[in-house]
Motif scaffolding. Structure first.
Motif, mmCIF file in Angstrom:
data_model
loop_
_atom_site.group_PDB
_atom_site.id
_atom_site.type_symbol
_atom_site.label_atom_id
_atom_site.label_comp_id
_atom_site.label_asym_id
_atom_site.label_seq_id
_atom_site.Cartn_x
_atom_site.Cartn_y
_atom_site.Cartn_z
ATOM 1 N N PHE A 134 -22.588 44.092 48.122
ATOM 2 C CA PHE A 134 -21.818 45.329 48.002
ATOM 3 C C PHE A 134 -20.330 45.027 48.134
ATOM 4 N N GLY A 135 -19.533 45.609 47.265
ATOM 5 C CA GLY A 135 -18.086 45.395 47.302
ATOM 6 C C GLY A 135 -17.430 46.209 48.394
ATOM 7 N N GLY A 136 -16.342 45.678 48.932
ATOM 8 C CA GLY A 136 -15.567 46.403 49.935
ATOM 9 C C GLY A 136 -14.568 47.331 49.267
ATOM 10 N N PRO A 137 -13.803 48.056 50.066
ATOM 11 C CA PRO A 137 -12.785 48.936 49.491
ATOM 12 C C PRO A 137 -11.758 48.123 48.703
ATOM 13 N N GLN A 138 -11.340 48.660 47.583
ATOM 14 C CA GLN A 138 -10.373 47.945 46.747
ATOM 15 C C GLN A 138 -8.975 48.090 47.319
ATOM 16 N N ARG A 139 -8.231 46.991 47.284
ATOM 17 C CA ARG A 139 -6.845 46.994 47.746
ATOM 18 C C ARG A 139 -5.906 47.208 46.551
ATOM 19 N N ARG A 140 -4.717 47.712 46.826
ATOM 20 C CA ARG A 140 -3.742 47.997 45.769
ATOM 21 C C ARG A 140 -3.420 46.748 44.954
ATOM 22 N N PHE A 141 -3.205 45.614 45.632
ATOM 23 C CA PHE A 141 -2.908 44.365 44.932
ATOM 24 C C PHE A 141 -3.993 44.062 43.905
ATOM 25 N N HIS A 142 -5.227 44.176 44.318
ATOM 26 C CA HIS A 142 -6.367 43.875 43.447
ATOM 27 C C HIS A 142 -6.356 44.754 42.199
ATOM 28 N N GLY A 143 -6.250 46.052 42.398
ATOM 29 C CA GLY A 143 -6.258 46.982 41.273
ATOM 30 C C GLY A 143 -5.093 46.779 40.323
ATOM 31 N N ASN A 144 -3.902 46.550 40.884
ATOM 32 C CA ASN A 144 -2.722 46.351 40.044
ATOM 33 C C ASN A 144 -2.816 45.071 39.221
ATOM 34 N N VAL A 145 -3.320 43.997 39.830
ATOM 35 C CA VAL A 145 -3.456 42.735 39.094
ATOM 36 C C VAL A 145 -4.486 42.873 37.981
ATOM 37 N N VAL A 146 -5.592 43.552 38.260
ATOM 38 C CA VAL A 146 -6.591 43.776 37.209
ATOM 39 C C VAL A 146 -5.972 44.554 36.052
ATOM 40 N N ASP A 147 -5.230 45.619 36.366
ATOM 41 C CA ASP A 147 -4.564 46.400 35.311
ATOM 42 C C ASP A 147 -3.604 45.528 34.499
ATOM 43 N N LEU A 148 -2.807 44.711 35.189
ATOM 44 C CA LEU A 148 -1.834 43.846 34.526
ATOM 45 C C LEU A 148 -2.526 42.867 33.572
ATOM 46 N N LEU A 149 -3.606 42.238 34.037
ATOM 47 C CA LEU A 149 -4.302 41.263 33.200
ATOM 48 C C LEU A 149 -5.020 41.921 32.024
ATOM 49 N N VAL A 150 -5.635 43.067 32.252
ATOM 50 C CA VAL A 150 -6.302 43.770 31.145
ATOM 51 C C VAL A 150 -5.282 44.105 30.058
ATOM 52 N N HIS A 151 -4.141 44.648 30.459
ATOM 53 C CA HIS A 151 -3.093 44.993 29.480
ATOM 54 C C HIS A 151 -2.602 43.740 28.754
ATOM 55 N N GLY A 152 -2.334 42.673 29.518
ATOM 56 C CA GLY A 152 -1.845 41.440 28.909
ATOM 57 C C GLY A 152 -2.840 40.817 27.952
ATOM 58 N N LEU A 153 -4.107 40.802 28.335
ATOM 59 C CA LEU A 153 -5.142 40.224 27.469
ATOM 60 C C LEU A 153 -5.327 41.051 26.195
ATOM 61 N N ARG A 154 -5.207 42.366 26.305
ATOM 62 C CA ARG A 154 -5.391 43.226 25.131
ATOM 63 C C ARG A 154 -4.204 43.182 24.174
ATOM 64 N N SER A 155 -3.037 42.782 24.660
ATOM 65 C CA SER A 155 -1.833 42.847 23.817
ATOM 66 C C SER A 155 -1.868 41.867 22.646
ATOM 67 N N THR A 156 -2.639 40.782 22.759
ATOM 68 C CA THR A 156 -2.728 39.807 21.660
ATOM 69 C C THR A 156 -4.186 39.520 21.291
ATOM 70 N N LEU A 157 -5.052 40.450 21.572
ATOM 71 C CA LEU A 157 -6.489 40.255 21.398
ATOM 72 C C LEU A 157 -6.886 40.090 19.930
ATOM 73 N N PRO A 158 -7.579 39.000 19.590
ATOM 74 C CA PRO A 158 -8.098 38.863 18.220
ATOM 75 C C PRO A 158 -9.119 39.968 17.925
ATOM 76 N N ALA A 159 -9.266 40.281 16.647
ATOM 77 C CA ALA A 159 -10.117 41.401 16.236
ATOM 78 C C ALA A 159 -11.593 41.211 16.600
ATOM 79 N N ASP A 160 -12.040 39.970 16.760
ATOM 80 C CA ASP A 160 -13.461 39.736 17.033
ATOM 81 C C ASP A 160 -13.791 39.653 18.524
ATOM 82 N N LEU A 161 -12.799 39.978 19.383
ATOM 83 C CA LEU A 161 -13.004 39.925 20.827
ATOM 84 C C LEU A 161 -12.684 41.275 21.462
#
Length: 198
Positions: free
Chosen positions: A45-72
Motif C-alpha cells: 500500500f502506498g503512503g500519502p503523496q508528498r508535494r515533491f513527488h507529485g510535482n516531479v511526476v507532473d514535470l516528467l510527464v509534461h517533458g516526456l509528452r513534449s517530444t513523444l513519437p507518434a507510436d508511443l
C-alpha cells in the motif's frame, strides 16, 4: 459432538492466500486503497503523496509528452504486469501506443513498456532503488529512471539506466541535475529546475 465455530475476521484487511496474491487478485479484490502494488505476491500500500513527488511526476510527464513519437504514449501510475506475482505501479512509464485498449484499461504488459520511472519517497526507498529496478530489468523493460531529491533543495536528480541484454541488469548511463537530456528511449529534454514553478 459440536461443530467448530467459524473464525471471525477481526481486521478489514484481506487475509492473503497461502501462496500469496496474483495479479488477478490485484485487479479483483474489492476496496483496495488506490495505488496498491503487488510485489512477490504481497500487496503493498502506498503512503500519502508528498508535494515533491507529485510535482516531479507532473514535470516528467509534461517533458516526456513534449517530444513523444507518434507510436508511443506516456502514462502515470498504471500497473505493469511483470509476471503472475508482480504488478508494480511505476510513477511514469512510456509504452507502445498499440498497447492502449481503451479508457477502462487497468494495466499494461511489461513487453509494451519502454521506460519505467520511479520517484523515490521515504517510505518506498528500498523498493524504488533495488526491488523494482531488478524486477523491471528481469522483465526486459529497456530503460529505467530513478528520481531522487537533490539534498535539501526542491530540485530532482534523475539517474538514467539502460538494460544490458546479456546480464538482464541495468547499467547506469547518467545523472542529471539541472537538465535532463537523453536520446533514449527517444530525444527528451526537461528543465529540472522548472519544478520550482509548479
Amino acid at each position: 459432538m459440536t461443530a467448530a465455530k467459524p473464525v471471525e475476521q477481526s481486521s478489514p484487511w484481506p487475509v492473503p492466500p497461502q501462496n500469496g496474491y496474483t495479479v488477478d487478485d490485484l485487479f479483483t479484490l474489492p476496496d483496495l486503497p488506490p495505488h496498491t502494488e503487488l510485489i512477490d505476491g504481497s500487496l503493498v500500500f502506498g503512503g500519502p503523496q508528498r508535494r515533491f513527488h507529485g510535482n516531479v511526476v507532473d514535470l516528467l510527464v509534461h517533458g516526456l509528452r513534449s517530444t513523444l513519437p507518434a507510436d508511443l504514449r506516456v502514462s502515470r501510475e498504471m500497473t505493469i504486469v511483470l509476471d503472475r506475482r508482480n504488478g508494480p505501479e511505476p510513477d511514469v512509464c512510456v509504452i507502445r501506443a498499440a498497447a492502449i485498449t481503451g479508457p477502462d484499461q487497468t494495466h499494461y504488459e511489461a513487453a509494451d513498456v519502454l521506460l519505467a520511472v520511479e520517484v523515490v519517497s521515504p517510505e518506498s526507498e528500498a523498493r524504488d532503488r533495488t526491488t523494482k529496478p531488478r524486477k523491471y530489468a528481469a522483465a526486459g523493460i529497456p530503460h529505467f529512471w530513478r528520481v531522487e531529491r537533490n539534498g535539501d533543495t526542491t530540485h530532482p536528480v534523475v539517474h538514467t539506466y539502460t538494460l544490458d541484454p546479456l546480464t538482464k541488469a541495468y547499467v547506469h548511463t547518467g545523472m542529471h541535475r539541472d537538465q535532463l537530456k537523453v536520446t533514449e528511449p527517444y530525444d527528451v529534454t526537461v528543465d529540472l529546475t522548472a519544478v520550482d514553478r509548479l
